[in-house]
Enzyme design. Structure first.
Site, PDB file in Angstrom:
ATOM      1  N   SER A  23     125.157   6.626   6.556  1.00 42.33           N
ATOM      2  CA  SER A  23     126.239   5.652   6.709  1.00 42.33           C
ATOM      3  C   SER A  23     125.875   4.349   6.018  1.00 42.33           C
ATOM      4  O   SER A  23     124.917   3.665   6.419  1.00 42.33           O
ATOM      5  CB  SER A  23     126.501   5.383   8.187  1.00 42.33           C
ATOM      6  OG  SER A  23     127.386   4.289   8.327  1.00 42.33           O
TER       7      SER A  23
ATOM      8  N   HIS B  56     128.701   8.369   4.064  1.00 44.13           N
ATOM      9  CA  HIS B  56     129.628   8.081   5.158  1.00 44.13           C
ATOM     10  C   HIS B  56     130.059   6.617   5.113  1.00 44.13           C
ATOM     11  O   HIS B  56     129.211   5.722   5.027  1.00 44.13           O
ATOM     12  CB  HIS B  56     128.943   8.387   6.492  1.00 44.13           C
ATOM     13  CG  HIS B  56     129.840   8.350   7.680  1.00 44.13           C
ATOM     14  ND1 HIS B  56     130.691   9.383   8.009  1.00 44.13           N
ATOM     15  CD2 HIS B  56     130.032   7.398   8.631  1.00 44.13           C
ATOM     16  CE1 HIS B  56     131.346   9.082   9.114  1.00 44.13           C
ATOM     17  NE2 HIS B  56     130.973   7.868   9.511  1.00 44.13           N
TER      18      HIS B  56
ATOM     19  N   ASP C 297     132.034   3.802   7.245  1.00 42.53           N
ATOM     20  CA  ASP C 297     132.601   3.384   8.524  1.00 42.53           C
ATOM     21  C   ASP C 297     133.531   2.196   8.286  1.00 42.53           C
ATOM     22  O   ASP C 297     133.073   1.066   8.091  1.00 42.53           O
ATOM     23  CB  ASP C 297     131.495   2.991   9.496  1.00 42.53           C
ATOM     24  CG  ASP C 297     130.749   4.200  10.034  1.00 42.53           C
ATOM     25  OD1 ASP C 297     131.416   5.114  10.550  1.00 42.53           O
ATOM     26  OD2 ASP C 297     129.514   4.234   9.937  1.00 42.53           O
TER      27      ASP C 297
ATOM     28  N   MET D 143     136.146  -0.382   9.717  1.00 42.56           N
ATOM     29  CA  MET D 143     136.498  -0.945  11.024  1.00 42.56           C
ATOM     30  C   MET D 143     137.381  -2.175  10.847  1.00 42.56           C
ATOM     31  O   MET D 143     137.150  -2.980   9.942  1.00 42.56           O
ATOM     32  CB  MET D 143     135.226  -1.306  11.784  1.00 42.56           C
ATOM     33  CG  MET D 143     134.333  -0.103  12.043  1.00 42.56           C
ATOM     34  SD  MET D 143     132.864  -0.469  13.028  1.00 42.56           S
ATOM     35  CE  MET D 143     131.843  -1.298  11.823  1.00 42.56           C
TER      36      MET D 143
ATOM     37  N   HIS E 144     135.522   7.349   7.350  1.00 42.47           N
ATOM     38  CA  HIS E 144     135.806   7.360   8.787  1.00 42.47           C
ATOM     39  C   HIS E 144     136.602   6.099   9.130  1.00 42.47           C
ATOM     40  O   HIS E 144     136.058   5.000   9.142  1.00 42.47           O
ATOM     41  CB  HIS E 144     134.468   7.417   9.536  1.00 42.47           C
ATOM     42  CG  HIS E 144     134.590   7.355  11.025  1.00 42.47           C
ATOM     43  ND1 HIS E 144     133.503   7.065  11.824  1.00 42.47           N
ATOM     44  CD2 HIS E 144     135.644   7.542  11.870  1.00 42.47           C
ATOM     45  CE1 HIS E 144     133.880   7.079  13.084  1.00 42.47           C
ATOM     46  NE2 HIS E 144     135.168   7.354  13.142  1.00 42.47           N
TER      47      HIS E 144
ATOM     48  N   MET F  59     138.131   3.774  11.545  1.00 39.44           N
ATOM     49  CA  MET F  59     138.191   3.279  12.926  1.00 39.44           C
ATOM     50  C   MET F  59     139.163   2.107  12.947  1.00 39.44           C
ATOM     51  O   MET F  59     138.790   0.942  13.127  1.00 39.44           O
ATOM     52  CB  MET F  59     136.791   2.866  13.393  1.00 39.44           C
ATOM     53  CG  MET F  59     135.871   4.046  13.604  1.00 39.44           C
ATOM     54  SD  MET F  59     134.196   3.560  14.064  1.00 39.44           S
ATOM     55  CE  MET F  59     133.473   3.342  12.439  1.00 39.44           C
TER      56      MET F  59
ATOM     57  N   MET G  96     132.007  11.162  18.390  1.00 38.97           N
ATOM     58  CA  MET G  96     131.299   9.890  18.449  1.00 38.97           C
ATOM     59  C   MET G  96     130.318   9.934  19.615  1.00 38.97           C
ATOM     60  O   MET G  96     130.702  10.182  20.756  1.00 38.97           O
ATOM     61  CB  MET G  96     132.280   8.736  18.633  1.00 38.97           C
ATOM     62  CG  MET G  96     133.129   8.430  17.412  1.00 38.97           C
ATOM     63  SD  MET G  96     132.155   8.006  15.942  1.00 38.97           S
ATOM     64  CE  MET G  96     131.240   6.561  16.513  1.00 38.97           C
TER      65      MET G  96
ATOM     66  N   ASP H  79     128.102  11.349  15.059  1.00 37.98           N
ATOM     67  CA  ASP H  79     127.901   9.996  14.541  1.00 37.98           C
ATOM     68  C   ASP H  79     127.544   9.069  15.698  1.00 37.98           C
ATOM     69  O   ASP H  79     128.299   8.953  16.666  1.00 37.98           O
ATOM     70  CB  ASP H  79     129.198   9.525  13.866  1.00 37.98           C
ATOM     71  CG  ASP H  79     129.066   8.160  13.200  1.00 37.98           C
ATOM     72  OD1 ASP H  79     127.983   7.556  13.261  1.00 37.98           O
ATOM     73  OD2 ASP H  79     130.073   7.698  12.618  1.00 37.98           O
TER      74      ASP H  79
END
Length: 220
Positions: A11, A36, A38, A40, A69, A71, A140, A178
């Site tokens: 990540s 990966h 993330d 957010m 991913h 979020m 998660m 993750d």
């Protein structure tokens, strides 16, 4: 089914952004095949990370599989742009969706693989109706939003349960984990049935290439 194929997905949330290209090159040299992202928004989760500009820059500099991913709230607003900017797989949170099947079809129609994630407090049973529609389920193992959290032991049962459904129904679905994944617990977690392993700080602290190589040695 594809659970016998293991993928390692560092990540970049934990990477050093002053030397991001080097860190990406190092995880690839170490044997990683996924990267990966993330993403957010400060709304679905407390933290804010990065978005399309970072993905677009990275996509032009690596051949790694780009595992995005989201979020974020209302992810369907941004899916098309993330895919346009290089996402190979887009994972959205079940908790954010009013019409999960519609969003899964949206991702597929735009040419990417579709993933569905669930938070620690979401029962595994909620993702089961969608397993035949998606390419990857994401469990998660921490409360999303911040790095360096401890792995939640309650994740074990959820991982094993989803893996058993994938086997029983003979589905071509990857199972990603993750959060809180370390050298000390990765073998046990993979043995539960996860075949896409995300790790952040445990990869990017110290010798990135060697850390990546050590992780992969433990799960393959």
């Amino acid at each position: 089914m594809v659970l016998d194929m293991i993928h390692f997905a560092p990540s970049i949330l934990s990477a050093d952004f002053t030397q991001l290209q080097k860190d990406i090159d190092d995880v690839q040299k170490g044997g990683a095949d996924y990267l990966h992202f993330d993403v957010m928004d400060g709304m679905f989760v407390p933290a804010i990370s990065f978005g399309m500009p970072v993905l677009k820059c990275v996509a032009g500099k690596t051949e790694l599989f780009l595992d995005v991913h989201l979020m974020i709230v209302e992810p369907e607003r941004y899916i098309e742009e993330f895919i346009k900017d290089g996402a190979n797989l887009v994972t959205v949170h079940l908790e954010t969706l009013k019409e999960p099947e519609k969003v899964i079809k949206q991702i597929h129609a735009l040419g990417a693989k579709a993933g569905l994630a669930i938070n620690p407090e979401t029962p595994a049973e909620r993702i089961r109706p969608y397993l035949s529609m998606i390419d990857m389920a994401l469990v998660m193992c921490v409360h999303p939003g911040f790095g360096e959290q401890a792995y939640l032991s309650s994740s074990d049962e959820k991982i094993a349960q989803i893996a058993s459904w994938i086997r029983e129904e003979d589905l071509h679905v990857d199972l990603e984990v993750d959060g809180g994944i370390k050298m000390e617990n990765v073998e046990r977690i993979a043995a539960l049935g996860a075949n896409v392993i995300v790790a952040g700080s445990a990869v990017f602290k110290g010798d990135v290439e060697e850390n990546t190589r050590e992780f992969i040695g433990k799960i393959k």
